[in-house]
Write a protein that holds these residues in place. Structure first.
Motif, short mmCIF file in Angstrom:
data_model
loop_
_atom_site.label_atom_id
_atom_site.label_comp_id
_atom_site.label_asym_id
_atom_site.label_seq_id
_atom_site.Cartn_x
_atom_site.Cartn_y
_atom_site.Cartn_z
N ALA A 217 49.36 32.46 34.47
CA ALA A 217 48.48 33.63 34.31
C ALA A 217 48.59 34.20 32.90
O ALA A 217 47.59 34.54 32.27
N ALA A 218 49.82 34.26 32.38
CA ALA A 218 50.00 34.84 31.04
C ALA A 218 49.33 33.98 29.98
O ALA A 218 48.60 34.49 29.12
N ILE A 219 49.56 32.65 30.07
CA ILE A 219 48.96 31.77 29.06
C ILE A 219 47.44 31.81 29.15
O ILE A 219 46.74 31.94 28.13
N VAL A 220 46.93 31.76 30.38
CA VAL A 220 45.48 31.78 30.57
C VAL A 220 44.88 33.07 29.99
O VAL A 220 43.89 33.03 29.26
N PHE B 264 44.32 38.18 34.64
CA PHE B 264 45.66 37.94 35.13
C PHE B 264 45.66 37.87 36.66
O PHE B 264 46.17 36.93 37.27
N ALA B 265 45.01 38.88 37.25
CA ALA B 265 44.98 38.95 38.70
C ALA B 265 44.24 37.76 39.29
O ALA B 265 44.63 37.18 40.30
N ARG B 266 43.18 37.39 38.64
CA ARG B 266 42.36 36.30 39.15
C ARG B 266 43.18 35.01 39.10
O ARG B 266 43.18 34.22 40.05
N SER B 267 43.86 34.80 38.01
CA SER B 267 44.66 33.59 37.88
C SER B 267 45.83 33.60 38.86
O SER B 267 46.15 32.59 39.49
N PRO C 35 43.36 46.28 45.29
CA PRO C 35 43.05 44.98 45.90
C PRO C 35 42.66 43.92 44.87
O PRO C 35 42.76 42.72 45.15
N LEU C 36 42.21 44.36 43.69
CA LEU C 36 41.87 43.39 42.65
C LEU C 36 43.12 42.74 42.08
O LEU C 36 43.10 41.60 41.63
N ILE C 37 44.20 43.49 42.08
CA ILE C 37 45.43 43.02 41.45
C ILE C 37 46.26 42.19 42.42
O ILE C 37 46.92 41.24 42.04
N VAL C 38 46.20 42.57 43.71
CA VAL C 38 46.99 41.86 44.71
C VAL C 38 46.40 40.46 44.90
O VAL C 38 45.20 40.32 45.16
N PRO C 39 47.21 39.43 44.77
CA PRO C 39 46.71 38.07 44.99
C PRO C 39 46.08 37.96 46.38
O PRO C 39 46.64 38.45 47.36
#
Lengths: 338, 543, 361
Positions: free
Chosen positions: B75-78, B212-215, B384-388
């Protein structure tokens, strides 16, 4: 306010003028106090039932509606009869000279046309109170001047009580039946344009509504007029006043009533520092050593003999100058216009 | 008074308005927020189970930590890559005028409409070294590391989010600032670096959080990609959750993931806001050279090439697959049909509920900014956007059923609830943003002209925010349609189209059918999106 | 020393021609105002000078050097924006020091220059504040200091005062001119406010519909405008239509539409030609005979009253009376009006009609 009156709320930005309009229209609820229309308290009445139409600075014409549909917004909501609607529309278009553009969208109109459409929309909704929030601000300076009279006479001819908010003292003088000068949330003075201009209640009003020159001194003599002596011995004359002898006061006189002569007597001797041609008037700055700068506004056809660097005398007639108490926070703070 | 008038007057009463707001807030708290975070309570109620079954099992623990570490690294690299390539693209979209801009604008959104499971498969056969039976002569076959493959995959679907949130902010930054900088003697690059970039912070935070959240939460595409390159032991946190069976282990992983995600994003938000981009130091000569001539052109070209080769071609590479391999005979297409019906049913219901419950909340938040409750709701909406999503799905299931397996219509119902939880914020955010951009004087003027609040909304505000509402609906619909992780976490028996694709790849190795299913899904999604776009365009034309 | 010359500048946006073949030279040290109604192309023109827009045609020269292809930052000019555009994330001081900063001057020098100009606009005591903490007038002063701190000798002002309150505007325009003159700057100032233009400029350039109508000193344009549009745009005026009845040196007679006669000193059009006479309200006065007019309304202007009356030919005629005489007049009253004959200016009647020729938007 009286029925059918045209009142201007005049004051600098941030003085609370717009808030007053919002309270009258019901869009903002005051912490305290009552708004009363025709003897009835409006405190519990929703904005849509007050019949007080607000016309905002940006006009807020609904962009998705044509001129005609904008004008008919009020009648539509109130579900007027189709015939009445058509008649109102025709009347309004005629009144604001837009009969040729009923199908135009707001974005296709010039500033003046937008302003007139917004006005027609307000009038068509059957408003009995018109709240104008700087209705001319978005327009060019020259256009603003030509629309002043038109706007006022429209409101007058419909017999609508109008409250017009502005920061432009010329606009207020020209348009209002009465002016309320507002500063920092308080009404400083209410009166006819003549009153506010000629008999200002404070140095602030004197300076805000047409510029003024000020002179600080102590009351020396009181008779048919007041004479005030400055720290350096200059003596100026002013209207009679209630101040005690020896009290520290401020004398204010409009730049338009300040006279500048090359010969004769004067309260001050000074040097012409700058001459600015402003069309109808000449604006003149005269430097009086150790006292400061005095300005004068003289009709331009009277100029001709004066030039920068000339030694001149400054004078005014006693009945044009007003004696004020020394403001608590000092003169400079009192005069701040922002 | 007609019935309609009476109804209008009724709903305009302040008490009724307040009641409706209350219902919406309760809905939001009970159906979105609480289920999303419910899994955290598991730590308190069943700590002994977690203790014995997870923490004391070193093998399990190492598996979990590796997966979580993978997820965060990826997530960080992306996100970093997205920022670097997203900024120039945002500039092109907002500040440049050229022919074909609209096309570019559409191209950027294209990956969003493709279910991630399809993307995962497509990207894997393009980049990855695939097993022998999965030959595709056109594939590059250069990436052997699953880590790298997943990064490449995640860039595809997070890139549009980054570009969108960066351009949204750039649009709001008055270009005069930059011009002012130039009139003061700054070269273009200096002006951008010292003036525009520091003003970017807010947009950067949104972009980082979204990417980040999406990844972090992506499941379907990752599972599909890993299965395609036949890698069995590489896991990200979501794929691990997807494969774990024991409830305590699932709960533990979910809790750790949620807490880490929340903490990290709060930290990011603070760091970015405090971050001091140095503007006192200037390098007039090099910056001047980089401002004109070849350098900016090279930068623009790179942006476009990146979009084409890293984002677009891998997304749609799956189309080549059907031409280069032969169909298997055992595929059960009726199941695919059923899964499509399920997917659209779920997405449709979810979108409708989002609309009904999201718009009032958005209006409430947008119009009462200064008060504490709307302000809090505004922050909560982002949770909810942040929670996987896979953790969200698990948490939701735990909340409603206590963790027992579900099936049948009830399972579908639960899946719908899960989808509402992570699509609802999209709707609310879209509408809130739109309402806040509209000058409130329009509605206020309407009210002083005699319109009741509901009439004011219908006749004045609604026509102005219609496009944003529709955009929110499209986003919610496509997100629901493409979701894999949450669905699988709630129930493995509910067959949605992305799940079906994952199953084809992972369990049956029926790649041809998977590719075909991907293509069909993509085509249907696009047809739908174009239809909606067409409708909005036409409406705009009429008004 | 900067001298600006524009030759054949044309600017098109798609099919719209915003500026059409404009030629203009601004001398070194001159304070020039470009005045015109909204949409006349004045802002486009100043943006072309600054290099923010590249003209479709024509050439800008600063100091005799062609500016074609020269980017904004290398034109060495100061620009003050209508919307002020102070950088919101920097203090007032950092804003003022921006010019020296991007030139990478040493820290002490940046500080020194910034302070020098902040002092000039009297903002030294507010230099550690952020722009949002200042009021409108102060913000615009800060942005002026920022522009000056680049050391540029050419200052471009794009409607610098129009975002401010009327009263603040009046104070600030004197300030602008004072600073410009004391630093010996060449200034191009764009505005739609004719009063502002008159009080600050050495020369006013009047623009309309993408072209220059005329240019001259404020006094020339107010007293002897060459175009009827200017006559109405700069200050208010009475426009009376008629035709030339008699033409003698120093004394010509114009017959108005209601057959009354007025005398004027100068008249270029020939006998029999249709004309429009422009006389400012301050040069019209009630008399025992002259143009018969019925008063419609009076407007209080502070030191005087403006009386608006309508002649028998339905022309609006306005005249000013001192404030003490205001009581002598009332609506409905009939008065005879005389005109100061050397203040009247005669123009050939415009083909498109007077109303169209003086239209403000």
């Amino acid at each position: 306010m009286r029925n059918g009156e045209y009142l201007c709320l005049l004051g600098p930005t941030g003085a609370g003028k717009t808030t007053i309009l919002r309270i009258i229209s019901g869009l903002t609820i005051p912490d305290q106090g009552n708004v009363i229309f025709d003897g009835i308290s409006m405190n519990k009445i929703e904005p849509e039932d007050r019949r007080a139409v607000m016309l905002s600075q940006s006009y807020a014409l609904f962009p998705q509606l044509t001129v005609a549909d904008n004008i008919l917004f009020g009648p539509d909501i109130r579900q007027y009869d189709q015939k009445v609607k058509q008649r109102t529309l025709a009347e309004m278009l005629d009144l604001v000279r837009l009969t040729h553009r009923p199908d135009a969208y707001p974005s296709e109109l010039s500033g003046g046309m937008m302003q007139r459409t917004a006005l027609a929309r307000a009038l068509a909704s059957g408003a009995s109170v018109l709240l104008l929030d700087e209705p001319l601000r978005a327009l060019d300076a020259r256009l603003r001047i030509s629309l002043r009279h038109e706007l006022r006479s429209l409101a007058k001819s419909m017999g609508i009580t109008t409250i017009h908010v502005t920061h432009d003292q010329d606009e207020a003088l020209v348009m209002a039946d009465r002016i309320a000068v507002i500063r920092e949330g308080r009404v400083v003075q209410v009166g006819t344009p003549g009153d506010v201009f000629d008999n200002p209640a404070s140095p602030f009003v004197a300076n805000f509504v047409g510029q003024s020159n000020f002179f600080i001194g102590t009351v020396e003599e009181k008779s048919e007029s007041t004479s005030v002596r400055g720290e350096l011995g200059h003596v100026v004359m002013a209207r009679p006043c209630d101040h005690k002898l020896g009290e520290k006061v401020v004398v204010g006189v409009k730049v338009g009533n300040t006279e500048v002569h090359k010969e004769g007597e004067g309260y001050f001797d000074g040097t012409v520092e700058r001459i600015l041609f402003e069309g109808r008037n000449i604006f003149l700055d005269v430097d009086v050593s150790d006292v400061g700068r005095f300005s004068a506004k003289i009709p331009s056809w009277r100029l001709g003999r004066l030039a920068v660097g000339d030694k001149v005398k400054i004078k005014w007639s006693a009945d044009k100058a007003i004696v004020f108490s020394m403001p608590l926070g000092g003169l400079e703070k009192e005069l701040r216009v922002e | 008074m007609s019935r309609l008038e009476r109804a209008t007057a009724f709903v305009s009463k302040p008490r009724i308005r307040n009641l409706w707001t209350l219902i919406v807030i309760v809905f939001f708290l009970a159906f979105v927020i609480t289920p999303t975070l419910f899994v955290l309570t598991y730590a308190f109620t069943n700590w002994d189970l977690i203790q014995t079954e997870v923490i004391q099992d070193p093998e399990m623990m190492s598996q979990i930590w590796t997966a979580i570490a993978n997820s965060f690294e990826i997530a960080a690299i992306v996100t970093l890559i997205d920022i670097l390539v997203g900024l120039p693209m945002a500039w092109i979209l907002v500040r440049k005028k050229f022919r074909g801009k609209e096309l570019l604008d559409t191209l950027i959104d294209m990956p969003l409409a493709v279910p991630t499971a399809a993307l995962g498969f497509s990207a894997a056969i393009f980049w990855g070294i695939t097993p022998a039976d999965l030959t595709n002569p056109l594939g590059l076959k250069i990436v052997s590391s699953p880590f790298l493959l997943i990064i490449l995959l995640h860039i595809i679907f997070s890139y549009p989010y980054m570009v969108r949130s960066l351009s949204a902010i750039l649009e709001q930054i008055d270009q005069t600032f930059e011009t002012a900088g130039q009139t003061l003697g700054a070269s273009k690059l200096t002006a951008v670096r010292t003036i525009t970039l520091p003003l970017f912070r807010a947009g950067l935070v949104t972009g980082i959080i979204l990417c980040f959240a999406r990844s972090l939460s992506e499941t379907g595409g990752t599972v599909a990609a890993l299965a395609t390159v036949a890698n069995t032991d590489f896991n990200t946190a979501p794929t691990l959750i997807d494969s774990l069976k024991s409830t305590p282990a699932l709960a533990f992983t979910s809790i750790v993931l949620i807490i880490l995600a929340l903490v990290l994003l709060v930290v990011v938000a603070i760091v970015v806001k405090k971050l001091h981009i140095p503007f006192r130091k200037v390098w007039p000569r090099p910056e001047k050279i980089l401002s004109r001539g070849l350098a900016p052109r090279l930068k623009d070209a790179t942006s476009v090439l990146f979009l084409v080769f890293i984002v677009l071609i891998p997304s749609f590479f799956v189309f080549t697959f059907v031409f280069t391999s032969s169909p298997s005979t055992t595929t059960d297409w009726s199941q695919f049909g059923q899964s499509l019906v399920n997917s659209f049913l779920i997405a449709g219901v979810v979108t409708v509920i989002d609309l009904a419950m999201g718009i009032p909340l958005a209006l409430y938040i947008a119009k009462n900014r200064s008060k504490w409750l709307p302000e809090t709701l505004d922050i909560l909406v982002n949770v909810p956007l942040i929670v996987p999503t896979v953790a969200l799905g698990f948490s939701l299931k735990l909340f409603w059923t206590g963790g027992t397996p579900v099936s049948g219509p009830f399972a579908i119902f639960l899946v719908m609830l899960a989808h509402i939880a992570f699509t609802y914020p999209l709707m609310v955010r879209n509408v809130t943003g739109a309402v806040e951009e509209i000058d409130p004087t329009y509605e206020e003027t309407a009210r002083t002209l005699g319109a009741k609040p509901i009439q004011g909304f219908k006749r004045v505000l609604f026509p102005m925010i219609k496009a944003s509402i529709l955009a929110g609906a499209i986003m919610a619909f496509t997100r629901s349609l493409g979701e894999t992780g949450a669905t699988r976490a709630v129930s493995t028996t509910v067959l949605t189209a992305p799940n079906y694709i994952v199953n084809l790849i992972k369990l049956e190795n029926d790649y041809y059918a998977a590719a075909l299913a991907c293509i069909i899904l993509i085509i249907i999604s696009y047809a739908l999106m174009l239809a909606l776009r067409y409708i909005t365009r036409r409406r705009k034309g009429v008004s | 020393m900067p001298e600006v010359s524009l030759s054949h500048i044309t600017m098109r946006f798609g099919k719209v021609v915003a500026v059409d073949e404009v030629d203009l030279t601004i001398a070194d040290g001159e304070y020039v105002t470009i005045l015109g109604p909204s949409g006349c192309g004045k802002t486009t023109l100043i943006r072309v000078v600054a290099g923010i827009l590249e003209p479709t045609q024509g050439e800008v020269r600063i100091n005799g050097k062609s500016m074609r292809g020269v980017p904004i930052e290398e034109r060495d000019l100061g620009y003050v924006f209508q919307n002020i555009a102070l950088f919101p994330h920097m203090t007032v001081k950092a804003n003022a020091a921006y010019g020296p900063t991007v030139k990478d001057l040493p820290m002490e020098e940046r500080e020194q220059v910034a302070k020098k100009y902040l002092e000039m606009v009297k903002l030294l005591d507010k230099m550690s504040m952020f722009p949002s903490e200042l009021c409108g007038g102060e913000q615009q002063k800060a942005s002026l200091a920022r522009a000056l701190a680049t050391g540029a000798k050419l200052l471009l002002l794009d409607e610098p005062l129009s975002a401010l309150d009327a009263r603040v505007r009046v104070d600030l325009r004197y300030e602008l001119r004072r600073i410009a003159k004391s630093l010996g700057l060449t200034v191009v100032h764009v505005t739609h406010d004719q009063e502002e233009a008159m009080s600050v400029s050495d020369r006013i350039v009047v623009m309309r519909a993408g072209g220059i109508v005329e240019s001259g000193t404020p006094e020339q344009l107010y007293t002897r405008p060459r175009d009827v549009f200017t006559a109405n745009f700069i200050g208010e005026t009475n426009l009376l239509e008629g035709w030339v009845k008699q033409r003698l040196p120093g004394k010509s007679t114009i017959e108005l539409r209601d057959n009354s006669l007025i005398e004027v000193e100068n008249c270029d059009p020939q006998v029999g030609e249709a004309v429009v006479v422009s006389v400012r309200p301050e040069f019209v006065f009630p008399f025992t005979d002259g143009l018969l007019s019925r008063i419609e309304y009076l407007t209080y202007m502070g030191t005087y009253w403006r009386v608006s009356s309508r002649s028998q030919s339905n022309d609006m005629v306005e005249f000013d009376v001192p404030s003490i005489e205001g009581k002598l007049y009332h609506p409905g009253q009939e008065v005879y009006l005389m005109f100061n004959r050397n203040a009247a200016v005669v123009y050939p009647r415009p083909k498109e009609g007077v109303t169209e020729a003086v239209k403000l938007e």
